[in-house]
Design a protein around this motif. Structure first.
Motif, mmCIF file in Angstrom:
data_model
loop_
_atom_site.group_PDB
_atom_site.id
_atom_site.type_symbol
_atom_site.label_atom_id
_atom_site.label_comp_id
_atom_site.label_asym_id
_atom_site.label_seq_id
_atom_site.Cartn_x
_atom_site.Cartn_y
_atom_site.Cartn_z
ATOM 1 N N GLY A 128 0.815 -1.201 0.000
ATOM 2 C CA GLY A 128 0.000 0.000 0.000
ATOM 3 C C GLY A 128 0.850 1.253 0.000
ATOM 4 N N ASN A 129 2.003 1.198 -0.643
ATOM 5 C CA ASN A 129 2.944 2.307 -0.658
ATOM 6 C C ASN A 129 2.448 3.372 -1.637
ATOM 7 O OD1 ASN A 129 5.099 4.014 -0.678
ATOM 8 N ND2 ASN A 129 6.626 2.480 -1.243
ATOM 9 N N ALA A 130 2.020 4.510 -1.114
ATOM 10 C CA ALA A 130 1.460 5.554 -1.960
ATOM 11 C C ALA A 130 2.481 6.095 -2.953
ATOM 12 C CB ALA A 130 0.918 6.682 -1.090
ATOM 13 N N ASP A 131 3.746 6.008 -2.639
ATOM 14 C CA ASP A 131 4.787 6.516 -3.532
ATOM 15 C C ASP A 131 5.052 5.582 -4.709
ATOM 16 O OD1 ASP A 131 5.166 8.708 -1.895
ATOM 17 O OD2 ASP A 131 6.639 7.683 -0.651
ATOM 18 N N GLY A 132 4.519 4.377 -4.674
ATOM 19 C CA GLY A 132 4.613 3.473 -5.813
ATOM 20 C C GLY A 132 5.781 2.529 -5.790
ATOM 21 N N ASP A 133 6.986 3.006 -5.575
ATOM 22 C CA ASP A 133 8.173 2.174 -5.683
ATOM 23 C C ASP A 133 8.537 1.528 -4.349
ATOM 24 O OD1 ASP A 133 8.394 2.918 -8.298
ATOM 25 O OD2 ASP A 133 9.865 4.478 -7.926
ATOM 26 N N PHE A 134 9.178 0.353 -4.468
ATOM 27 C CA PHE A 134 9.823 -0.260 -3.300
ATOM 28 C C PHE A 134 11.027 -1.037 -3.804
ATOM 29 C CE2 PHE A 134 9.916 -3.932 -0.171
ATOM 30 C CZ PHE A 134 10.769 -3.269 0.693
ATOM 31 N N ASN A 135 12.209 -0.510 -3.594
ATOM 32 C CA ASN A 135 13.437 -1.092 -4.113
ATOM 33 C C ASN A 135 14.368 -1.448 -2.964
ATOM 34 O OD1 ASN A 135 12.440 -0.409 -6.704
ATOM 35 N ND2 ASN A 135 13.294 1.649 -6.493
ATOM 36 N N ASP A 155 14.476 3.692 9.491
ATOM 37 C CA ASP A 155 14.806 5.112 9.499
ATOM 38 C C ASP A 155 13.875 5.932 10.377
ATOM 39 O OD1 ASP A 155 16.862 4.542 7.814
ATOM 40 O OD2 ASP A 155 15.967 5.432 6.013
ATOM 41 N N ASN A 156 12.763 5.339 10.840
ATOM 42 C CA ASN A 156 11.853 6.043 11.750
ATOM 43 C C ASN A 156 12.218 5.795 13.219
ATOM 44 O OD1 ASN A 156 11.067 3.422 12.135
ATOM 45 N ND2 ASN A 156 8.972 3.678 11.363
ATOM 46 N N ASP A 157 13.495 5.441 13.454
ATOM 47 C CA ASP A 157 14.054 5.310 14.805
ATOM 48 C C ASP A 157 13.520 4.105 15.580
ATOM 49 O OD1 ASP A 157 15.658 7.593 14.524
ATOM 50 O OD2 ASP A 157 14.003 8.905 15.134
ATOM 51 N N THR A 158 13.061 3.085 14.879
ATOM 52 C CA THR A 158 12.719 1.828 15.539
ATOM 53 C C THR A 158 13.680 0.744 15.044
ATOM 54 O OG1 THR A 158 11.111 1.201 13.842
ATOM 55 C CG2 THR A 158 10.291 2.466 15.734
ATOM 56 N N GLN A 159 13.781 -0.320 15.832
ATOM 57 C CA GLN A 159 14.704 -1.400 15.499
ATOM 58 C C GLN A 159 14.033 -2.742 15.728
ATOM 59 O OE1 GLN A 159 18.258 -2.165 18.000
ATOM 60 N NE2 GLN A 159 19.451 -2.101 16.108
ATOM 61 N N MET A 160 14.332 -3.692 14.834
ATOM 62 C CA MET A 160 13.859 -5.063 14.965
ATOM 63 C C MET A 160 15.064 -5.965 15.208
ATOM 64 S SD MET A 160 13.835 -8.218 13.361
ATOM 65 C CE MET A 160 14.365 -7.741 11.736
ATOM 66 N N ASN A 161 14.978 -6.812 16.209
ATOM 67 C CA ASN A 161 16.004 -7.822 16.460
ATOM 68 C C ASN A 161 15.323 -9.170 16.680
ATOM 69 O OD1 ASN A 161 18.611 -6.221 16.748
ATOM 70 N ND2 ASN A 161 17.271 -5.161 18.202
ATOM 71 N N LYS A 191 8.530 3.639 1.620
ATOM 72 C CA LYS A 191 7.889 4.511 2.596
ATOM 73 C C LYS A 191 8.571 4.367 3.956
ATOM 74 C CE LYS A 191 4.138 1.276 3.739
ATOM 75 N NZ LYS A 191 2.676 1.094 3.786
ATOM 76 N N ALA A 192 8.305 5.310 4.849
ATOM 77 C CA ALA A 192 9.064 5.411 6.089
ATOM 78 C C ALA A 192 9.009 4.147 6.938
ATOM 79 C CB ALA A 192 8.561 6.609 6.909
ATOM 80 N N SER A 193 7.892 3.424 6.894
ATOM 81 C CA SER A 193 7.770 2.231 7.731
ATOM 82 C C SER A 193 8.636 1.079 7.241
ATOM 83 C CB SER A 193 6.310 1.782 7.796
ATOM 84 O OG SER A 193 5.847 1.421 6.508
ATOM 85 N N LEU A 194 9.254 1.206 6.055
ATOM 86 C CA LEU A 194 10.107 0.150 5.509
ATOM 87 C C LEU A 194 11.548 0.589 5.309
ATOM 88 C CD1 LEU A 194 7.697 -1.280 2.780
ATOM 89 C CD2 LEU A 194 8.234 -2.310 4.983
ATOM 90 N N GLU A 195 11.807 1.890 5.161
ATOM 91 C CA GLU A 195 13.160 2.376 4.914
ATOM 92 C C GLU A 195 14.105 1.957 6.032
ATOM 93 O OE1 GLU A 195 14.841 3.862 2.667
ATOM 94 O OE2 GLU A 195 13.584 5.172 1.431
ATOM 95 N N GLY A 196 15.317 1.513 5.649
ATOM 96 C CA GLY A 196 16.301 1.177 6.661
ATOM 97 C C GLY A 196 17.386 0.273 6.132
ATOM 98 N N THR A 197 18.213 -0.215 7.046
ATOM 99 C CA THR A 197 19.281 -1.153 6.725
ATOM 100 C C THR A 197 19.315 -2.235 7.792
ATOM 101 O OG1 THR A 197 20.922 0.145 7.956
ATOM 102 C CG2 THR A 197 20.685 0.627 5.599
#
Length: 242
Positions: free
Chosen positions: A151-158, A216-222, A184-190
Motif C-alpha cells: 500500500g505504498n502511496a509513492d509506488g516504488d519499493f526497491n 529510518d523512523n528510529d525503531t529497530q527489529m532484532n 515509505k518510512a515504515s520500511l526504509e532502513g538497513t
C-alpha cells in the motif's frame, strides 16, 4: 490468483493457493535455462539450499514476518532466467510483483536478480553439508508499484543485499546485509543477518540465526533463534529450538 474485481466472490468457499506451476526450458542459451509461469523468485530458493536449511523453524531474513523484514516471498507469476557455471551463477527475472499471496491489481512489475560468485568453482554442483564451498552474492528487487504488497502511496519499493556463505563438512557460516531505496518510512532502513551450523557429532548439529534491522523512523527489529538438530535418516530430522 485473484483480481480486485472478483476478490470477494468466493467468500466462504474453500481455496487452494498455487505456489509453483511452471514450464522449464533448458539450454535456451549455453548453461542457461528459463522458468515460465508461477516460478521461483531469484533469492529465497538459493539461500535455503546454500545457506539456511531450516525453513521448518524459520523462513529466511528477507521473507520472515516474525523476526525478519518480510520484503518478499518465494514465488510469483513471471519468468526467471537461470545460469550455472563453475565460478558463477545467476537468476534474472520479471514478475507481477505481488507474489503468490496477494491480489493482482494489474499495475506495475518487479525486476529481481541474484548474481553469485562461487569462489571454489562449485557453481554447477548441488550444495550439501559435505561439499566445501564459498559463495558471494548480490541480490535484490525493484518494484514499480508496491501497492500490491505494501500500500505504498509513492509506488516504488526497491531493495538490495549482499550475502556470503562458507561451508565445509564440520560447519557453515553465513551473513548478509540489506538496504532499501525509495520505500515509505515504515520500511526504509538497513539491516543484517547471520546464521551458522556446527556439526559437532555424526548426525547432530547446533544451529543459530541472528537478525537485526534499523528502520529510518528510529525503531529497530532484532530476532534470534538457537537449536539442536538430529538427522535420524536422510528423510527424517528432529529439531529442538528456541
Amino acid at each position: 490468483q485473484q483480481t480486485k474485481d472478483t476478490a470477494s466472490d468466493d467468500t466462504g468457499s474453500w481455496e487452494v493457493r498455487l505456489k509453483y506451476a511452471y514450464l522449464y526450458l533448458d539450454e535456451v542459451l549455453p548453461h542457461t535455462g528459463v522458468e515460465l509461469g508461477q516460478v521461483h523468485r531469484p533469492w529465497i530458493d538459493y539461500e535455503e539450499h546454500n545457506s539456511w536449511a531450516y525453513r521448518s523453524i524459520s523462513k529466511v531474513f528477507v521473507e520472515d514476518k516474525n523476526h525478519g523484514v518480510d520484503f518478499t516471498n518465494s514465488a510469483d507469476l513471471g519468468f526467471n532466467v537461470k545460469t550455472k557455471l563453475p565460478y558463477f551463477s545467476s537468476e534474472l527475472g520479471l514478475f507481477n510483483g505481488e507474489g503468490y499471496h496477494a491480489i493482482e491489481n494489474g499495475e506495475g512489475i518487479s525486476a529481481e536478480w541474484r548474481l553469485t560468485g562461487h569462489l571454489l568453482g562449485t557453481g554447477e554442483e548441488k550444495a550439501n553439508k559435505d561439499l566445501q564451498y564459498a559463495n558471494v552474492s548480490f541480490f535484490g528487487q525493484r518494484h514499480s508499484d508496491d501497492t500490491k504488497l505494501r500500500g505504498n502511496a509513492d509506488g516504488d519499493f526497491n531493495w538490495y543485499g549482499v550475502h556470503a556463505v562458507y561451508n565445509q563438512p564440520e560447519f557453515l557460516l553465513a551473513g548478509q546485509y540489506i538496504a532499501t531505496q525509495d520505500a515509505k518510512a515504515s520500511l526504509e532502513g538497513t539491516g543484517y543477518s547471520f546464521n551458522g551450523e556446527y556439526r559437532f557429532m555424526p548426525d547432530f548439529s547446533l544451529v543459530g540465526m541472528y537478525n537485526s534491522y534499523d528502520y529510518d523512523n528510529d525503531t529497530q527489529m532484532n530476532g534470534w533463534l538457537a537449536g539442536v538438530a538430529y538427522s535420524y535418516n536422510k528423510n527424517v530430522k528432529f529439531i529442538a529450538n528456541y
